[in-house]
Each structure stands twice: as structure tokens, then as C-alpha cells.
Design an enzyme around this catalytic site. Structure first.
Site, mmCIF file in Angstrom:
data_model
loop_
_atom_site.group_PDB
_atom_site.id
_atom_site.type_symbol
_atom_site.label_atom_id
_atom_site.label_comp_id
_atom_site.label_asym_id
_atom_site.label_seq_id
_atom_site.Cartn_x
_atom_site.Cartn_y
_atom_site.Cartn_z
ATOM 1 N N TRP A 1 -11.168 17.560 2.938
ATOM 2 C CA TRP A 1 -10.207 16.594 3.652
ATOM 3 C C TRP A 1 -8.805 17.154 3.548
ATOM 4 O O TRP A 1 -7.984 16.687 4.009
ATOM 5 C CB TRP A 1 -10.011 15.273 2.583
ATOM 6 C CG TRP A 1 -9.828 15.620 0.994
ATOM 7 C CD1 TRP A 1 -10.810 15.870 0.161
ATOM 8 C CD2 TRP A 1 -8.545 15.478 0.584
ATOM 9 N NE1 TRP A 1 -10.023 16.128 -1.033
ATOM 10 C CE2 TRP A 1 -8.874 15.805 -0.825
ATOM 11 C CE3 TRP A 1 -7.385 15.522 0.879
ATOM 12 C CZ2 TRP A 1 -7.633 15.972 -2.077
ATOM 13 C CZ3 TRP A 1 -6.318 15.392 0.027
ATOM 14 C CH2 TRP A 1 -6.337 15.866 -1.267
ATOM 15 N N TRP B 1 -17.942 21.948 0.687
ATOM 16 C CA TRP B 1 -17.254 21.818 1.880
ATOM 17 C C TRP B 1 -17.844 23.069 2.803
ATOM 18 O O TRP B 1 -17.916 23.905 2.530
ATOM 19 C CB TRP B 1 -15.627 21.702 1.832
ATOM 20 C CG TRP B 1 -15.212 20.820 0.856
ATOM 21 C CD1 TRP B 1 -14.555 20.950 -0.198
ATOM 22 C CD2 TRP B 1 -15.244 19.453 1.204
ATOM 23 N NE1 TRP B 1 -14.240 19.564 -0.921
ATOM 24 C CE2 TRP B 1 -14.553 18.577 0.022
ATOM 25 C CE3 TRP B 1 -15.763 18.558 2.509
ATOM 26 C CZ2 TRP B 1 -14.316 17.158 0.031
ATOM 27 C CZ3 TRP B 1 -15.582 17.033 2.232
ATOM 28 C CH2 TRP B 1 -14.919 16.412 1.047
ATOM 29 N N ASN C 1 -3.816 3.087 12.820
ATOM 30 C CA ASN C 1 -4.460 3.008 11.413
ATOM 31 C C ASN C 1 -6.220 3.061 11.348
ATOM 32 O O ASN C 1 -6.722 3.768 10.759
ATOM 33 C CB ASN C 1 -3.878 1.794 10.442
ATOM 34 C CG ASN C 1 -4.660 1.988 9.259
ATOM 35 O OD1 ASN C 1 -4.599 3.007 8.524
ATOM 36 N ND2 ASN C 1 -5.415 1.071 8.677
ATOM 37 N N TRP D 1 0.806 -1.296 -0.036
ATOM 38 C CA TRP D 1 -0.149 0.171 0.109
ATOM 39 C C TRP D 1 0.960 1.166 -0.114
ATOM 40 O O TRP D 1 0.543 2.325 -0.680
ATOM 41 C CB TRP D 1 -1.075 0.017 1.232
ATOM 42 C CG TRP D 1 -2.167 -0.527 0.866
ATOM 43 C CD1 TRP D 1 -2.540 -1.736 1.379
ATOM 44 C CD2 TRP D 1 -3.447 -0.151 0.063
ATOM 45 N NE1 TRP D 1 -3.626 -2.073 0.819
ATOM 46 C CE2 TRP D 1 -4.486 -1.023 -0.050
ATOM 47 C CE3 TRP D 1 -3.776 1.129 -0.372
ATOM 48 C CZ2 TRP D 1 -5.624 -0.862 -0.399
ATOM 49 C CZ3 TRP D 1 -4.662 1.282 -1.303
ATOM 50 C CH2 TRP D 1 -6.004 0.469 -1.025
HETATM 51 P P1 FAD Z 1 2.000 -1.731 10.067
HETATM 52 O O1 FAD Z 1 0.452 -1.835 10.095
HETATM 53 O O2 FAD Z 1 2.914 -2.170 11.113
HETATM 54 O O3 FAD Z 1 2.185 -1.427 8.582
HETATM 55 C C1 FAD Z 1 3.521 -1.619 8.216
HETATM 56 C C2 FAD Z 1 4.030 -0.449 7.191
HETATM 57 O O4 FAD Z 1 3.250 -0.694 5.987
HETATM 58 C C3 FAD Z 1 3.631 0.751 7.879
HETATM 59 O O5 FAD Z 1 4.608 1.390 8.447
HETATM 60 C C4 FAD Z 1 3.510 1.717 6.347
HETATM 61 O O6 FAD Z 1 4.520 2.110 6.009
HETATM 62 C C5 FAD Z 1 2.713 0.715 5.385
HETATM 63 N N1 FAD Z 1 1.154 0.862 5.767
HETATM 64 C C6 FAD Z 1 0.538 0.371 6.374
HETATM 65 N N2 FAD Z 1 -0.648 0.984 6.084
HETATM 66 C C7 FAD Z 1 -0.712 1.735 5.289
HETATM 67 C C8 FAD Z 1 -1.660 2.419 4.447
HETATM 68 N N3 FAD Z 1 -2.718 2.419 4.750
HETATM 69 N N4 FAD Z 1 -1.285 3.079 3.396
HETATM 70 C C9 FAD Z 1 0.410 3.210 2.987
HETATM 71 N N5 FAD Z 1 1.084 2.628 3.865
HETATM 72 C C10 FAD Z 1 0.703 1.795 4.623
HETATM 73 N N6 FAD Z 1 1.030 6.090 6.845
HETATM 74 C C11 FAD Z 1 2.237 6.623 6.908
HETATM 75 O O7 FAD Z 1 3.296 5.952 6.706
HETATM 76 N N7 FAD Z 1 2.144 8.172 6.732
HETATM 77 C C12 FAD Z 1 1.101 8.976 6.888
HETATM 78 O O8 FAD Z 1 1.409 10.398 6.738
HETATM 79 C C13 FAD Z 1 -0.012 8.392 6.888
HETATM 80 N N8 FAD Z 1 -1.251 9.172 6.873
HETATM 81 C C14 FAD Z 1 -2.534 8.439 7.035
HETATM 82 C C15 FAD Z 1 -3.664 9.170 6.931
HETATM 83 C C16 FAD Z 1 -4.719 8.648 7.064
HETATM 84 C C17 FAD Z 1 -6.159 9.372 7.214
HETATM 85 C C18 FAD Z 1 -5.020 7.112 7.023
HETATM 86 C C19 FAD Z 1 -6.143 6.558 7.236
HETATM 87 C C20 FAD Z 1 -3.872 6.379 7.013
HETATM 88 C C21 FAD Z 1 -2.614 6.952 6.807
HETATM 89 N N9 FAD Z 1 -1.265 6.235 6.856
HETATM 90 C C22 FAD Z 1 -0.085 6.877 6.768
HETATM 91 C C23 FAD Z 1 -1.270 4.830 6.755
HETATM 92 C C24 FAD Z 1 -1.253 4.116 8.110
HETATM 93 O O9 FAD Z 1 -2.283 4.349 9.097
HETATM 94 C C25 FAD Z 1 0.197 3.931 8.795
HETATM 95 O O10 FAD Z 1 1.032 3.624 7.660
HETATM 96 C C26 FAD Z 1 0.048 3.061 9.839
HETATM 97 O O11 FAD Z 1 -0.824 3.375 10.797
HETATM 98 C C27 FAD Z 1 1.622 2.979 10.514
HETATM 99 O O12 FAD Z 1 1.695 2.162 11.488
HETATM 100 P P2 FAD Z 1 2.383 0.741 11.558
HETATM 101 O O13 FAD Z 1 3.818 1.260 11.194
HETATM 102 O O14 FAD Z 1 2.274 0.127 12.995
HETATM 103 O O15 FAD Z 1 1.741 0.145 10.545
#
Ligand code: FAD
Length: 482
Positions: free
Chosen positions: A364, A311, A346, A283
Site C-alpha cells: 500500500w 508483498w 472517492n 473523517w
Molecule cells: P467530498 O465528498 O465533497 O467531501 C468533503 C471533504 O471531506 C473533502 O474535501 C475532504 O476534505 C473530506 N473527506 C471526504 N472523504 C474523506 C475521507 N474518506 N477521508 C478523509 N477526508 C475526507 N482525501 C484528501 O483530501 N487527500 C488525499 O490525499 C486523499 N487520499 C485518499 C486516498 C485513498 C486511497 C482514498 C480511498 C481516499 C483518499 N482521500 C483523500 C479521501 C477522499 O477520497 C477525498 O477527500 C475526496 O474524494 C475529495 O473529494 P471531494 O472534495 O469532492 O469530497
């Protein structure tokens, strides 16, 4: 060790690591002295390229990188200002014949780097860029007709069929130093750490910026928790995800390292967790693929029908959302986790974003900007793509009419209210039955829990059902737009 050939400048950006760093490895093995350089690029258009929370992380991460470089006999040079001016100044001071860096994929970065590459080559300075910030280069995966992907599932299929990401490479054991290092700024003089007030004081309870911190998190996650990741990742009170995102955002660890350290083994339980985790990494790549093909991802709706969406501009509601005072406990807990730890789970990001966009009808882009300033993992691709996804105007987005109910979401994913109670201590004594809907609790229950609604904890900013209807009407007005 010193060398007297013309040096190579190793320009660090969001790749603050020694291991699996292709530009650094190439510089180290070039036989030339290496000048490690980090530029705080706030002189290009005057904008600070890091949000307030990320400035805190950057300070700590640079300390870590400098220490690691010193351990292999080198030194990190810090400069601040306009990128090209600084690169050319350092090249002139050191007589450098080459500049190496790892590629970045945001519009502004690409623009700066392409112009710089051309300018350097025009002056006979070798400029080389390397891959390694993503699993695959964003241009590598193409649809059968040669276009870009707009839907995740075929992208994921193509990514899996596209071969394994490159095997990670080791950190160099040593690098040659130039006869004399150029002068460096003092990190403290950059004033990246907040002081009065020190609103980042709690970040250190949760985070250890730097390569060592990233490795420790990875070992902990792969050793203990990845097997259950598929299930646990949706429950914010459980330590179910990797929390590697800020480390990835600063490039303290590469996605290829994560991919290869989560091996597929024969135990089916483990396999499910690994596949789900790798899909999340995909993703991240997909978000960069989108950003590469939609350079204004943080500003322009991918679905252009939303350009005329009506909006609402309501500063009071927006402020209540940012402070975690909406009266919906799961939203408030998320927004307060963001203040306290520079992070939000997330599942809760999706609920909080949906609330801003659909219950409050606030653009948004305002939410995207707030997250950019407050998240430690703020990332130009994932943040913008995720906000567009929640809003329903992005690629492969959840349809607009799928509106999260913050009460039901809370009850499903935080059934006993443990997450809410951690970040909204006013509700610590609320029984599970009402912790996500305190506004429905009978007076004696509120009294027993010590909560005076409207005083200790806010009444809901909007009635969710009415807000939902209002959002649907607003959406109906753009549905037929072409
Ligand atoms: P894990 O669940 O351990 O996932 C491992 C890695 O996969 C993450 O570190 C991240 O690099 C990637 N990943 C996971 N989910 C997503 C996703 N939906 N989209 C893209 N990459 C993903 N993620 C960011 O890294 N930076 C942001 O600025 C960001 N903004 C977000 C804003 C919104 C409104 C939402 C809904 C999601 C956003 N995310 C963002 C995606 C996601 O929420 C985070 O990557 C995740 O919560 C990070 O926690 P983790 O490292 O424990 O994730």
C-alpha cells in the site's frame, strides 16, 4: 499604510487565504506592520514538500494570494530553502519582533515549528501559533480514559458533543506595511509549472486554485447539490461531491467555513446531505487525529501484524496500474482521471487502491506515494489513513478479506459506464452490459464496438477470482501473528 513599530512576520503555509485566518487576523490587529511570507521549504532535508501535481496548484494559489494581499495594500514575500535560516534572515532584515503562523499537524511540520518556536523565543522574538486548519485541534478530543480514538464512530460522537467549531472570522480590510519590504524571489523562477511536456495542461479545465475558486465551488455545492449529497456522492459520473479537497489541502478555505456554511435546516432532505457532508469533514479530522498519534502513518502499519505481510514486487504490474492499463475499466478510468485532472472520485479511489493492494498484492505504501505525487489534494493525513484503511491495516479499517470486485463495483456505481467512457475512450462504444467486463464480451460485440482486446484495450492483468484467493492465502499467513 505604513507603520514604524517592529513588524510581525505572517508566515503562510498551507493556509493560503485571507478570510478565517487566525494568525493573519492577529497580525493585522496587532498594530504592527506585517510582512507576509511564504517559504518553499525544500532546504530542510532536501525534499520537495509538494508532489508534482501539487506544485502546479501551489504556483496558481500563490499568484492568487499575492493579488489578494496587494488589494489590501500589502505584498507577499517569497523565499526558498531552509525554514529557520529564512525566518531569521527576514527577521534580521526587517527588525521583526514577532512571527505568527497557523499550526500544522504532520510530524515533519511539528518538528520544524517546535524547534523554531524555541529558537525565536530564545532570541526574544515572539512566536505565536494559531488553530484553524481542522474543525478541532487533534489533541482536543480524548476518550474517557484520556487516550486517542481508534474507531471513527465514537470520534464522530465526541466531535459532535465537543461544541461547534469556532465561528469563522472575516478577512482583514487592510494591514500595515513595513517601511521597506524585504526582497522576494520571483514565483516564475521556482519553476513549479511543468513545461516539457506540460502534463498539467488539462488541470485548468476543472480547477481554479485560490480563495476565489474555493468560494465559488462552495457556493455552487451548497446552493445546488448538498441536498442530494448522501446519495449522489457514490456515483463517479455524477457531479455529486464538493470537489473542495485541493482547496482544503492548501488551506484556501477552512473546514470551519465549510461546517458553518452547511447549516442544518428543517427540510429532512437537506439535513441528511448536510450531516453526511459534515461527517466526511470529520473523517478529515479523524485522519489528522490518527496522524498526530501515529507520526509514521505513511510508513508504518497501524496493525503491526502486517509488518510480515508478503508483498509482491512487480514493476510491470505497478506501471500498468499507474497508467490505467490494468484491463479493469473502472480502475483504469480512475487512474486516468488522476493523470488528466489530478483528482479521482472517492469511490474509485477505494476500488483502485483495493486493486493494487489485494489483486496485485503490491505494498500500500507504493500506492500512497503515487497518490501523493499525482493528487492535487494530496494530504499527509487523509492519504495515509485512507491507504491503511483500504489495506486493512489501519485504524477502524475495512477487514482485509473484504476485497472489492472491480467489475461488480463498476456495475453498481457506474451502471451505464458513463464514467468509464469519459476517461477510457477506447470503450466509448461498448454496450453497458460489457463496459465493465470487456473481456467477457462476445467477438461480434467487441468488433461492433471497435475494440480489439490486447491491442486497443488490455486484457485483464490478473483474473480477479484467482487474485482474490491468492490474497486471502497471503492474509491467512499473518492472521495469527502477534
Ligand atoms: P467530498 O465528498 O465533497 O467531501 C468533503 C471533504 O471531506 C473533502 O474535501 C475532504 O476534505 C473530506 N473527506 C471526504 N472523504 C474523506 C475521507 N474518506 N477521508 C478523509 N477526508 C475526507 N482525501 C484528501 O483530501 N487527500 C488525499 O490525499 C486523499 N487520499 C485518499 C486516498 C485513498 C486511497 C482514498 C480511498 C481516499 C483518499 N482521500 C483523500 C479521501 C477522499 O477520497 C477525498 O477527500 C475526496 O474524494 C475529495 O473529494 P471531494 O472534495 O469532492 O469530497
Amino acid at each position: 499604510m505604513m507603520g514604524d513599530a517592529a513588524p510581525v512576520i505572517m508566515w503562510f503555509r498551507r493556509d493560503l487565504r485571507l478570510h478565517d485566518n487566525h494568525a493573519l487576523a492577529a497580525a493585522a490587529s496587532s498594530g504592527r506592520p506585517v510582512v507576509p511570507l511564504f517559504i518553499l521549504e525544500d532546504g530542510n532535508d532536501g525534499a520537495m514538500p509538494y508532489g508534482a501535481a501539487q506544485a502546479w496548484w501551489l504556483h496558481r494559489s500563490l499568484e492568487g494570494l499575492a493579488a489578494r494581499l496587494e488589494a489590501i495594500g500589502s505584498r507577499l514575500i517569497l523565499r526558498r530553502g531552509s525554514t529557520a535560516d529564512i525566518i531569521f534572515a527576514i527577521a534580521a532584515e526587517t527588525g521583526a519582533a514577532a512571527v505568527f503562523w497557523n499550526r500544522r499537524h504532520d510530524a515533519c511540520g511539528i518538528e520544524i515549528d517546535s524547534a523554531l518556536k524555541a529558537d525565536l523565543r530564545a532570541r526574544d522574538i515572539d512566536a505565536q501559533s494559531f488553530a484553524g486548519q481542522l474543525l478541532h485541534d487533534p489533541t482536543r478530543l480524548k476518550t474517557k480514559t484520556g487516550g486517542s480514538y481508534k474507531v471513527f464512530t465514537p470520534f464522530w460522537r465526541a466531535l459532535q458533543q465537543g461544541g461547534e467549531p469556532d465561528t469563522p472570522i472575516d478577512a482583514p480590510q487592510s494591514v500595515l506595511s513595513p517601511a521597506r519590504f524585504p526582497g522576494s524571489d520571483r514565483l516564475d523562477d521556482w519553476s513549479l509549472l511543468p513545461t516539457r511536456p506540460d502534463w498539467a495542461s488539462r488541470f485548468g479545465e476543472v480547477w481554479t486554485p485560490g480563495e476565489d475558486g474555493a468560494q465559488a465551488r462552495l457556493s455552487d455545492f451548497v446552493g445546488d447539490r448538498i441536498g442530494d449529497y448522501g446519495r449522489a456522492r457514490d456515483f463517479p459520473a455524477i457531479d455529486g461531491t464538493s470537489q473542495l479537497s485541493p482547496h482544503l489541502a492548501f488551506g484556501e478555505i477552512s473546514p470551519a467555513v465549510l461546517w458553518h456554511s452547511t447549516r442544518l435546516d428543517d427540510s429532512s432532505r437537506g439535513t441528511e446531505g448536510v450531516v453526511t457532508f459534515r461527517k466526511e469533514l470529520a473523517w478529515r479530522d479523524f485522519s489528522y487525529h490518527l496522524l498526530y498519534h501515529h507520526r509514521k502513518l505513511d510508513r508504518e502499519n497501524i496493525d503491526r501484524r502486517f509488518d510480515v505481510f508478503e508483498w509482491r514486487e512487480d514493476e510491470e504490474y505497478f506501471a500498468a496500474w499507474t497508467k490505467g492499463l490494468t484491463g479493469y475499466p473502472i480502475v483504469d478510468a480512475g487512474m486516468r482521471q488522476l493523470w488528466k485532472h489530478g483528482y479521482m472520485h472517492n469511490r474509485v479511489r477505494m476500488i483502485a487502491a483495493s486493486f493494487l493492494i489485494k489483486d496485485l498484492l503490491i505494498d500500500w505504501r507504493r500506492g500512497e506515494q503515487w497518490f501523493r505525487d499525482t493528487l492535487l489534494d494530496a494530504d499527509p493525513a487523509s492519504n495515509a489513513a485512507s491507504w491503511q484503511w483500504v489495506a486493512g491495516c489501519g485504524a477502524d479499517a475495512a477487514p482485509f478479506f473484504r476485497i472489492f470486485n472491480p467489475v461488480l463495483q463498476g456495475e453498481k456505481f457506474d451502471p451505464d459506464g458513463a464514467y468509464v467512457k469519459t476517461f477510457v475512450p477506447e470503450l466509448a462504444e461498448m454496450p453497458a452490459k460489457y463496459v465493465h467486463r470487456p473481456f467477457e464480451a462476445p467477438a461480434p460485440i467487441l468488433k461492433q464496438a471497435g475494440v480489439a482486446l490486447g491491442t486497443d484495450y488490455p486484457q485483464p492483468l490478473v483474473d480477479h477470482r484467482a487474485a482474490r484467493d491468492r490474497a486471502m492465502q497471503a492474509f491467512a499467513r499473518i492472521k495469527g501473528v502477534h
